[in-house]
Motif scaffolding. Structure first.
Motif, PDB file in Angstrom:
ATOM      1  N   VAL A 258       0.814  -1.212   0.000  1.00 48.68           N
ATOM      2  CA  VAL A 258       0.000   0.000   0.000  1.00 48.68           C
ATOM      3  C   VAL A 258       0.851   1.268   0.000  1.00 48.68           C
ATOM      4  N   PHE A 259       2.074   1.194   0.528  1.00 49.16           N
ATOM      5  CA  PHE A 259       2.925   2.383   0.571  1.00 49.16           C
ATOM      6  C   PHE A 259       3.452   2.745  -0.823  1.00 49.16           C
ATOM      7  N   THR A 260       3.841   1.729  -1.583  1.00 48.29           N
ATOM      8  CA  THR A 260       4.256   1.973  -2.961  1.00 48.29           C
ATOM      9  C   THR A 260       3.065   2.430  -3.789  1.00 48.29           C
ATOM     10  N   LEU A 261       1.904   1.819  -3.535  1.00 52.80           N
ATOM     11  CA  LEU A 261       0.686   2.203  -4.247  1.00 52.80           C
ATOM     12  C   LEU A 261       0.371   3.675  -4.015  1.00 52.80           C
ATOM     13  N   GLN A 262       0.566   4.154  -2.793  1.00 53.41           N
ATOM     14  CA  GLN A 262       0.317   5.560  -2.488  1.00 53.41           C
ATOM     15  C   GLN A 262       1.143   6.469  -3.392  1.00 53.41           C
ATOM     16  N   MET A 265      -0.049   6.262  -7.167  1.00 52.37           N
ATOM     17  CA  MET A 265      -1.315   6.944  -7.409  1.00 52.37           C
ATOM     18  C   MET A 265      -1.238   8.450  -7.168  1.00 52.37           C
ATOM     19  N   GLY A 266      -0.139   8.904  -6.553  1.00 47.38           N
ATOM     20  CA  GLY A 266       0.031  10.336  -6.349  1.00 47.38           C
ATOM     21  C   GLY A 266      -0.799  10.892  -5.219  1.00 47.38           C
ATOM     22  N   HIS A 267      -1.030  10.073  -4.184  1.00 43.54           N
ATOM     23  CA  HIS A 267      -1.819  10.522  -3.037  1.00 43.54           C
ATOM     24  C   HIS A 267      -0.930  11.178  -1.992  1.00 43.54           C
ATOM     25  N   ALA A 268      -1.403  12.275  -1.424  1.00 41.88           N
ATOM     26  CA  ALA A 268      -0.633  12.988  -0.404  1.00 41.88           C
ATOM     27  C   ALA A 268      -0.603  12.222   0.913  1.00 41.88           C
ATOM     28  N   THR A 269      -1.669  11.469   1.206  1.00 40.45           N
ATOM     29  CA  THR A 269      -1.740  10.719   2.456  1.00 40.45           C
ATOM     30  C   THR A 269      -2.159   9.281   2.187  1.00 40.45           C
ATOM     31  N   LEU A 270      -1.824   8.422   3.137  1.00 42.14           N
ATOM     32  CA  LEU A 270      -2.193   7.014   3.009  1.00 42.14           C
ATOM     33  C   LEU A 270      -3.697   6.834   3.128  1.00 42.14           C
TER      34      LEU A 270
END
Length: 306
Positions: A258-262, A265-270
């Motif tokens: 999930v950390f690599t996915l974050q 996807m360009g998300h600022a937060t998990l």
């Protein structure tokens, strides 16, 4: 200060911060709706005279007009952003949005493109008149989870096939690297070699429309809507956000973290990433079949159904 002046200065601030045209339109939509509501209520339209009661009335007006929770929340965030900035920039002494309540969002599973629906879209794309372009769009979205604006905004210099990634400019003008699989690389390469015909040499966008000029965000969305109709699947299941969630779910199913996915996807937060990956009913059933306490107990005791 007149309310129009406040919004104009805020727009100037956004431009200086290199915010996207879509962000400017987003705030402008709230500015126009708020002005219309306040005028109807006989407000002076002076920014200093805006009170929390005015804004609560505005939120109620949006709800009564039939706007869904997500749309109301978008206006809420625009109000918080604009008035919060005005106080920081010392244009206003008080922020009327400080105690403004946020509309509670109903918890719903987000629409996802299934693997079977993806296969049907791909089959239809490969038979279409613009098959190379449409195949490249479908595979790229499924393989990368790019936002609509990001896939429409891809430029030739953003493609790095040898390194196996894309350079993407996302929300807030933030740059990130997004991995690209072999199938997506091949689909893009085929489109570029065989079908991409820019009208002018300076046209640099990857995906082009019928006229040889850049394909807009609405153009990409329309391509997907047409494919969905021909593939006989719900239009919402082929929307860019459905591709984006399908990418996220399958990324984790296939062993990604999930950390690599974050980052991808360009998300600022998990927390933003987690919204995309709430387990689907079939995931829950599959996991439970593997770890069911009762079934495992029966198996360990040599029991079972008779």
């Amino acid at each position: 200060m007149h309310l129009d002046e406040l919004w104009t200065r805020h727009a100037r601030h956004l431009k200086l911060r290199k915010r996207s045209l879509e962000t400017l339109r987003y705030y402008d939509a709230t500015a126009r709706k708020l002005r219309a509501y306040l005028e109807r209520e006989g407000h002076s339209l002076q920014a200093e005279a805006v009170r929390i009661g005015d804004l609560r009335g505005f939120m109620e007006y949006l709800e009564e007009s039939g706007l869904k929770e997500g749309g109301i929340d978008a206006h809420y965030r625009a109000l918080k952003g604009a008035f919060g900035w005005a106080v920081k920039d010392e244009l206003l002494e008080k922020n009327p949005t400080v105690r403004l309540e946020r509309v509670k969002q109903p918890h719903r599973l987000m629409v996802t493109l299934s693997k079977e629906e993806y296969r049907r879209l791909l089959e239809v794309a490969r038979k279409s008149h613009f098959r190379d372009r449409e195949t490249a769009i479908v595979v790229t979205l499924f393989d990368t989870g790019l936002r609509l604006a990001e896939v429409a905004g891809l430029r030739m210099g953003d493609l790095h096939f040898a390194e196996g990634h894309l350079r993407v400019i996302g929300k807030g003008n933030k740059e990130r690297i997004v991995p690209l699989g072999l199938m997506a690389s091949q689909a893009l390469d085929r489109y570029l070699r065989k079908s991409r015909k820019p009208r002018f040499p300076f046209v640099d966008h990857v995906f082009l429309g019928r006229t040889g000029e850049s394909l807009s965000r609405s153009g990409v969305a329309q391509v997907l809507a047409d494919l969905a109709q021909r593939a006989k699947i719900p239009r919402a299941h082929a929307a860019p956000h459905a591709f984006r969630r399908s990418f996220a779910v399958n990324y984790l199913r296939n062993g990604g973290d999930v950390f690599t996915l974050q980052h991808v996807m360009g998300h600022a937060t998990l927390d933003m990433t987690r919204r995309y990956v709430n387990l689907l009913p079939e995931d829950l059933s599959r996991v439970h079949a593997q770890v069911s306490p009762a079934d495992r107990m029966a198996a360990s005791q040599g029991g079972g159904r008779r």
